[in-house]
Design a protein around this motif. Sequence first.
Motif, PDB file in Angstrom:
ATOM      1  N   GLN A  46       0.774  -1.321   0.056  1.00 35.17           N
ATOM      2  CA  GLN A  46       0.030   0.082  -0.009  1.00 35.17           C
ATOM      3  C   GLN A  46       0.959   1.302  -0.003  1.00 35.17           C
ATOM      4  O   GLN A  46       0.415   2.273  -0.691  1.00 35.17           O
ATOM      5  N   GLU A  47       2.077   1.420   0.779  1.00 28.43           N
ATOM      6  CA  GLU A  47       3.048   2.320   0.748  1.00 28.43           C
ATOM      7  C   GLU A  47       3.560   2.802  -0.505  1.00 28.43           C
ATOM      8  O   GLU A  47       3.585   3.682  -1.027  1.00 28.43           O
ATOM      9  N   TYR A  48       3.589   1.556  -1.089  1.00 24.92           N
ATOM     10  CA  TYR A  48       4.368   1.776  -2.651  1.00 24.92           C
ATOM     11  C   TYR A  48       3.541   2.163  -3.647  1.00 24.92           C
ATOM     12  O   TYR A  48       3.854   2.926  -4.264  1.00 24.92           O
ATOM     13  N   ALA A  49       2.178   1.642  -3.327  1.00 24.58           N
ATOM     14  CA  ALA A  49       1.006   1.971  -4.560  1.00 24.58           C
ATOM     15  C   ALA A  49       0.773   3.468  -4.161  1.00 24.58           C
ATOM     16  O   ALA A  49       0.410   4.231  -5.202  1.00 24.58           O
ATOM     17  N   PHE A  50       1.025   4.014  -3.039  1.00 25.89           N
ATOM     18  CA  PHE A  50       0.815   5.626  -2.988  1.00 25.89           C
ATOM     19  C   PHE A  50       1.765   6.346  -3.549  1.00 25.89           C
ATOM     20  O   PHE A  50       1.700   7.214  -4.370  1.00 25.89           O
ATOM     21  N   TRP A  51       3.171   5.626  -3.715  1.00 21.54           N
ATOM     22  CA  TRP A  51       4.195   6.651  -3.941  1.00 21.54           C
ATOM     23  C   TRP A  51       4.499   6.274  -5.444  1.00 21.54           C
ATOM     24  O   TRP A  51       4.870   7.447  -6.102  1.00 21.54           O
ATOM     25  N   ALA A  52       4.297   5.155  -5.974  1.00 23.02           N
ATOM     26  CA  ALA A  52       4.540   4.826  -7.361  1.00 23.02           C
ATOM     27  C   ALA A  52       4.260   5.866  -8.337  1.00 23.02           C
ATOM     28  O   ALA A  52       5.217   6.282  -9.313  1.00 23.02           O
ATOM     29  N   PRO A  53       2.999   6.306  -8.375  1.00 27.59           N
ATOM     30  CA  PRO A  53       2.531   7.024  -9.380  1.00 27.59           C
ATOM     31  C   PRO A  53       3.014   8.555  -9.350  1.00 27.59           C
ATOM     32  O   PRO A  53       3.104   9.439  -9.999  1.00 27.59           O
ATOM     33  N   ARG A  54       3.905   8.688  -8.088  1.00 29.45           N
ATOM     34  CA  ARG A  54       4.350  10.242  -7.904  1.00 29.45           C
ATOM     35  C   ARG A  54       5.881  10.237  -7.989  1.00 29.45           C
ATOM     36  O   ARG A  54       6.377  11.394  -7.676  1.00 29.45           O
ATOM     37  N   MET A  55       6.532   8.993  -8.425  1.00 32.92           N
ATOM     38  CA  MET A  55       7.998   8.945  -8.231  1.00 32.92           C
ATOM     39  C   MET A  55       8.670   9.352  -9.652  1.00 32.92           C
ATOM     40  O   MET A  55       9.870   8.554  -9.605  1.00 32.92           O
ATOM     41  N   CYS A  56       8.073   9.927 -10.447  1.00 29.65           N
ATOM     42  CA  CYS A  56       8.687  10.295 -11.647  1.00 29.65           C
ATOM     43  C   CYS A  56      10.215  10.872 -11.447  1.00 29.65           C
ATOM     44  O   CYS A  56      11.080  10.449 -12.224  1.00 29.65           O
ATOM     45  N   GLY A  57      10.141  11.828 -10.545  1.00 28.38           N
ATOM     46  CA  GLY A  57      11.377  12.561 -10.296  1.00 28.38           C
ATOM     47  C   GLY A  57      12.367  11.432  -9.463  1.00 28.38           C
ATOM     48  O   GLY A  57      13.700  11.783 -10.091  1.00 28.38           O
ATOM     49  N   VAL A  58      12.045  10.564  -8.944  1.00 29.47           N
ATOM     50  CA  VAL A  58      12.863   9.672  -8.241  1.00 29.47           C
ATOM     51  C   VAL A  58      13.557   8.716  -9.259  1.00 29.47           C
ATOM     52  O   VAL A  58      14.579   8.383  -9.052  1.00 29.47           O
ATOM     53  N   ALA A  59      12.589   8.239 -10.227  1.00 32.14           N
ATOM     54  CA  ALA A  59      13.405   7.461 -11.217  1.00 32.14           C
ATOM     55  C   ALA A  59      14.146   8.437 -11.856  1.00 32.14           C
ATOM     56  O   ALA A  59      15.309   7.542 -12.480  1.00 32.14           O
ATOM     57  N   VAL A  72      22.623   3.151  -6.412  1.00 31.91           N
ATOM     58  CA  VAL A  72      21.474   3.517  -6.526  1.00 31.91           C
ATOM     59  C   VAL A  72      20.576   2.914  -5.436  1.00 31.91           C
ATOM     60  O   VAL A  72      20.174   1.887  -5.420  1.00 31.91           O
ATOM     61  N   PRO A  73      19.741   3.881  -4.525  1.00 29.60           N
ATOM     62  CA  PRO A  73      19.157   3.550  -3.438  1.00 29.60           C
ATOM     63  C   PRO A  73      17.738   3.143  -3.973  1.00 29.60           C
ATOM     64  O   PRO A  73      17.436   3.177  -5.148  1.00 29.60           O
ATOM     65  N   PRO A  74      16.817   2.142  -3.066  1.00 25.99           N
ATOM     66  CA  PRO A  74      15.809   1.971  -3.704  1.00 25.99           C
ATOM     67  C   PRO A  74      14.758   3.078  -3.608  1.00 25.99           C
ATOM     68  O   PRO A  74      15.146   4.195  -3.025  1.00 25.99           O
ATOM     69  N   SER A  75      13.641   3.026  -4.447  1.00 27.24           N
ATOM     70  CA  SER A  75      12.822   4.122  -4.725  1.00 27.24           C
ATOM     71  C   SER A  75      12.139   4.816  -3.434  1.00 27.24           C
ATOM     72  O   SER A  75      12.118   5.961  -3.298  1.00 27.24           O
ATOM     73  N   VAL A  76      11.648   4.190  -2.684  1.00 37.50           N
ATOM     74  CA  VAL A  76      10.627   4.603  -1.623  1.00 37.50           C
ATOM     75  C   VAL A  76      11.646   5.102  -0.250  1.00 37.50           C
ATOM     76  O   VAL A  76      11.311   6.362  -0.056  1.00 37.50           O
TER      77      VAL A  76
END
Length: 208
Positions: A46-59, A72-76
């Motif tokens: 659920q935490e991943y699902a919240f952030w994934a659509p918002r992590m374009c800059g992280v990617a 490279v650190p993990p995304s969350v």
Amino acid sequence: MTGSTIKHPVPYYSQWESAALVPEFITGTSAADDPLWPKSGADSSQEYAFWAPRMCGVACLRMVLDHLKIPVPPSVPLVKDLCEAGAYVRQGDTVKGLIYQPFAEYATARWGLYARSAPVLHHETIRETLAEGGLAMMSVHKTIRTLDPAPTSKGGHLVLAVGFTEHAVLLHNPSGFPGRSQEYAAVPWADLDRFYAGRGVVLGGVGV
């Protein structure tokens, strides 16, 4: 730079762990169903699902780090660091960001990158940056993935400029479609401003 072609060997990262499933996530499948979500470093699907659509800059940042041979650190965990740095501001279920200036300061402080917030980022500056070995995060509308003839607005999604030709900019798009618009997606310069908000972040190497 007429006639020039630049193409930097930048590894690709999607903002979802399962890059092959982006079309499904775009059309409504919950990121919580991403079988690779544990790779994100999230505490739950659920935490991943919240952030994934918002992590374009992280990617985009993860692509830059890999390109520079920096671990490279993990995304969350990375997005949590960016929250602490003020580059994302979460209020309940809403998030403001990516905010360029604190993002640039964070990238410089943590990894020693050259990172510059660019509220105005012209085509020629993008070309010059790429020709000099740098990269550029650009704010575009998400429908750049299909070159939508009539996007509803400009900006709101970050992509990484990794090269260019005389006629097109080459993008790594964190929400692009596999085999079509994820890696080295060619967006004609003539079409770019239909999607492009004219701003972003210029990124260079360590110590530049």
